[in-house]
Design a protein around this motif. Structure first.
Motif, PDB file in Angstrom:
ATOM      1  N   MET A   1       0.857  -1.188   0.000  1.00  0.00           N
ATOM      2  CA  MET A   1       0.000   0.000   0.000  1.00  0.00           C
ATOM      3  C   MET A   1       0.891   1.235   0.000  1.00  0.00           C
ATOM      4  SD  MET A   1      -3.095   0.859   2.642  1.00  0.00           S
ATOM      5  CE  MET A   1      -3.909  -0.659   2.185  1.00  0.00           C
ATOM      6  N   GLY A   2       0.549   2.216  -0.830  1.00  0.00           N
ATOM      7  CA  GLY A   2       1.391   3.391  -0.996  1.00  0.00           C
ATOM      8  C   GLY A   2       1.265   4.397   0.135  1.00  0.00           C
ATOM      9  N   GLU A   3       2.247   5.314   0.191  1.00  0.00           N
ATOM     10  CA  GLU A   3       2.271   6.333   1.249  1.00  0.00           C
ATOM     11  C   GLU A   3       1.034   7.221   1.216  1.00  0.00           C
ATOM     12  OE1 GLU A   3       6.979   7.241   2.036  1.00  0.00           O
ATOM     13  OE2 GLU A   3       5.973   8.307   0.414  1.00  0.00           O
TER      14      GLU A   3
ATOM     15  N   LEU B   1      -1.960   5.455   2.702  1.00  0.00           N
ATOM     16  CA  LEU B   1      -1.840   5.376   4.157  1.00  0.00           C
ATOM     17  C   LEU B   1      -2.087   6.736   4.800  1.00  0.00           C
ATOM     18  CD1 LEU B   1       1.313   3.076   4.404  1.00  0.00           C
ATOM     19  CD2 LEU B   1      -1.024   2.458   5.018  1.00  0.00           C
ATOM     20  N   ALA B   2      -1.565   7.801   4.174  1.00  0.00           N
ATOM     21  CA  ALA B   2      -1.733   9.144   4.728  1.00  0.00           C
ATOM     22  C   ALA B   2      -3.205   9.545   4.771  1.00  0.00           C
ATOM     23  CB  ALA B   2      -0.932  10.153   3.911  1.00  0.00           C
ATOM     24  N   ASN B   3      -3.978   9.119   3.787  1.00  0.00           N
ATOM     25  CA  ASN B   3      -5.400   9.470   3.760  1.00  0.00           C
ATOM     26  C   ASN B   3      -6.129   8.953   4.991  1.00  0.00           C
ATOM     27  OD1 ASN B   3      -5.486  10.944   1.371  1.00  0.00           O
ATOM     28  ND2 ASN B   3      -5.743   9.119   0.105  1.00  0.00           N
ATOM     29  N   ARG B   4      -5.634   7.856   5.574  1.00  0.00           N
ATOM     30  CA  ARG B   4      -6.248   7.333   6.791  1.00  0.00           C
ATOM     31  C   ARG B   4      -5.929   8.196   8.013  1.00  0.00           C
ATOM     32  NH1 ARG B   4      -4.824   0.871   6.615  1.00  0.00           N
ATOM     33  NH2 ARG B   4      -5.889   0.339   4.656  1.00  0.00           N
ATOM     34  N   LEU B   5      -4.818   8.924   7.937  1.00  0.00           N
ATOM     35  CA  LEU B   5      -4.377   9.706   9.092  1.00  0.00           C
ATOM     36  C   LEU B   5      -5.042  11.082   9.159  1.00  0.00           C
ATOM     37  CD1 LEU B   5      -0.542   8.957   9.024  1.00  0.00           C
ATOM     38  CD2 LEU B   5      -2.277   7.920  10.484  1.00  0.00           C
ATOM     39  N   TYR B   6      -5.372  11.658   8.003  1.00  0.00           N
ATOM     40  CA  TYR B   6      -5.891  13.026   7.996  1.00  0.00           C
ATOM     41  C   TYR B   6      -7.106  13.221   8.908  1.00  0.00           C
ATOM     42  CZ  TYR B   6      -2.834  13.481   3.917  1.00  0.00           C
ATOM     43  OH  TYR B   6      -1.755  13.478   3.072  1.00  0.00           O
TER      44      TYR B   6
ATOM     45  N   ARG C   1       6.550  17.189  -0.908  1.00  0.00           N
ATOM     46  CA  ARG C   1       5.761  17.450  -2.110  1.00  0.00           C
ATOM     47  C   ARG C   1       5.114  16.198  -2.693  1.00  0.00           C
ATOM     48  NH1 ARG C   1      10.963  19.607  -5.504  1.00  0.00           N
ATOM     49  NH2 ARG C   1      12.328  17.820  -5.184  1.00  0.00           N
ATOM     50  N   ASN C   2       5.552  15.022  -2.263  1.00  0.00           N
ATOM     51  CA  ASN C   2       4.955  13.794  -2.760  1.00  0.00           C
ATOM     52  C   ASN C   2       3.502  13.635  -2.319  1.00  0.00           C
ATOM     53  OD1 ASN C   2       4.945  10.937  -3.777  1.00  0.00           O
ATOM     54  ND2 ASN C   2       4.759  10.495  -1.598  1.00  0.00           N
ATOM     55  N   PHE C   3       3.119  14.268  -1.199  1.00  0.00           N
ATOM     56  CA  PHE C   3       1.805  14.018  -0.616  1.00  0.00           C
ATOM     57  C   PHE C   3       0.722  14.968  -1.123  1.00  0.00           C
ATOM     58  CE2 PHE C   3       4.647  11.947   2.305  1.00  0.00           C
ATOM     59  CZ  PHE C   3       3.975  10.782   2.620  1.00  0.00           C
ATOM     60  N   TYR C   4       1.129  16.024  -1.848  1.00  0.00           N
ATOM     61  CA  TYR C   4       0.116  17.003  -2.239  1.00  0.00           C
ATOM     62  C   TYR C   4      -0.795  16.482  -3.345  1.00  0.00           C
ATOM     63  CZ  TYR C   4      -2.361  20.916  -4.165  1.00  0.00           C
ATOM     64  OH  TYR C   4      -3.373  21.713  -4.608  1.00  0.00           O
ATOM     65  N   SER C   5      -2.071  16.712  -3.148  1.00  0.00           N
ATOM     66  CA  SER C   5      -3.087  16.687  -4.187  1.00  0.00           C
ATOM     67  C   SER C   5      -4.190  17.602  -3.676  1.00  0.00           C
ATOM     68  CB  SER C   5      -3.629  15.272  -4.455  1.00  0.00           C
ATOM     69  OG  SER C   5      -4.443  14.831  -3.387  1.00  0.00           O
ATOM     70  N   PHE C   6      -5.011  18.094  -4.567  1.00  0.00           N
ATOM     71  CA  PHE C   6      -6.067  19.009  -4.129  1.00  0.00           C
ATOM     72  C   PHE C   6      -6.997  18.314  -3.134  1.00  0.00           C
ATOM     73  CE2 PHE C   6     -10.250  20.983  -4.462  1.00  0.00           C
ATOM     74  CZ  PHE C   6      -9.933  22.321  -4.271  1.00  0.00           C
TER      75      PHE C   6
END
Length: 227
Positions: A1-3, A6-11, A24-29
């Motif tokens: 599973m990609g970073e 996984l980050a979407n679960r933390l927000y 900068r790898n984590f940015y999307s609108f």
């Protein structure tokens, strides 16, 4: 599973009094909006090529810009930009107002040239956080990479893989590594506090060697001698 997944679960677990930094790898609108809706402050590095139309230049040299949903183009996008420059409230599903901090890191790549760092933040008021404070805060994000190095290279050992082969045991082994790393970090912090030092000045590898010697000596007690 990609970073990013996984980050979407933390927000959703962010608190309003926290500051979340990200590279900068984590940015999307969508990711930005999901994290911003929690009320936490965000400080993310902008990805290369992200369009940041200027809304207003602030006294400290930073500026306000608009993040527009990439699905919106043409005349509708222009109307959103015009509304932002007029001070109108924006629909967060369409666009979000951000403050942009730009600074150079001299000779970052060793070739005698600097690198431009572009940061996005939800802290739009310079009075709440100065540009140099935000740049310093983002610089601290790199300590997370240092922790990864401590855990994967020095504590576990280079090239060493997990021994476990069953999912439950893999989770158990990962938690064991994390707990030991946390314990050593606490030991470093307490020692640094007692000596009035920045914990960053204490060598992780030297502390690790001390802990290993101590643990080996303690483990030598025969179990039969313990009541």
């Amino acid at each position: 599973m990609g970073e990013k997944t996984l980050a979407n679960r933390l927000y959703p677990r962010l608190n309003g009094d926290e500051l979340l930094t990200a590279d900068r790898n984590f940015y999307s609108f969508d990711a930005w909006g999901r994290a911003a809706r929690t009320g936490a402050a965000l400080l993310w590095r902008a990805p290369t090529g992200l369009r940041l139309p200027v809304v207003k230049v602030l006294p400290d040299g930073t500026y306000l810009a608009v993040l527009v949903n990439p699905a919106i183009r043409g005349p509708r996008r222009e109307r959103i930009l015009a509304a932002a420059r007029a001070g109108a409230e924006l629909d967060p599903d369409d666009a979000q107002l951000v403050r942009v901090v730009e600074y150079d890191v001299p000779d970052r790549d060793g070739g005698g040239t600097g690198e431009l760092i572009v940061l996005l933040t939800t802290i739009t008021d310079p009075g709440s956080a100065r540009a140099d404070e935000l740049a310093s805060a983002y610089h601290q994000r790199w300590e997370e990479e240092t922790s990864n190095d401590q855990l994967k290279t020095h504590l576990r050992g280079p090239g060493r893989v997990l021994r476990s082969r069953l999912p439950d045991l893999v989770h158990q082994e990962i938690w064991a590594w994390l707990i030991v790393h946390h314990a050593i970090s606490v030991l470093i912090s307490r020692a640094a506090e007692a000596a009035d030092l920045d914990p960053d000045r204490v060598s992780f590898t030297r502390v690790l060697r001390i802990v290993r010697r101590t643990a080996t000596g303690t483990a030598a007690i025969p179990p039969s001698r313990v009541d």
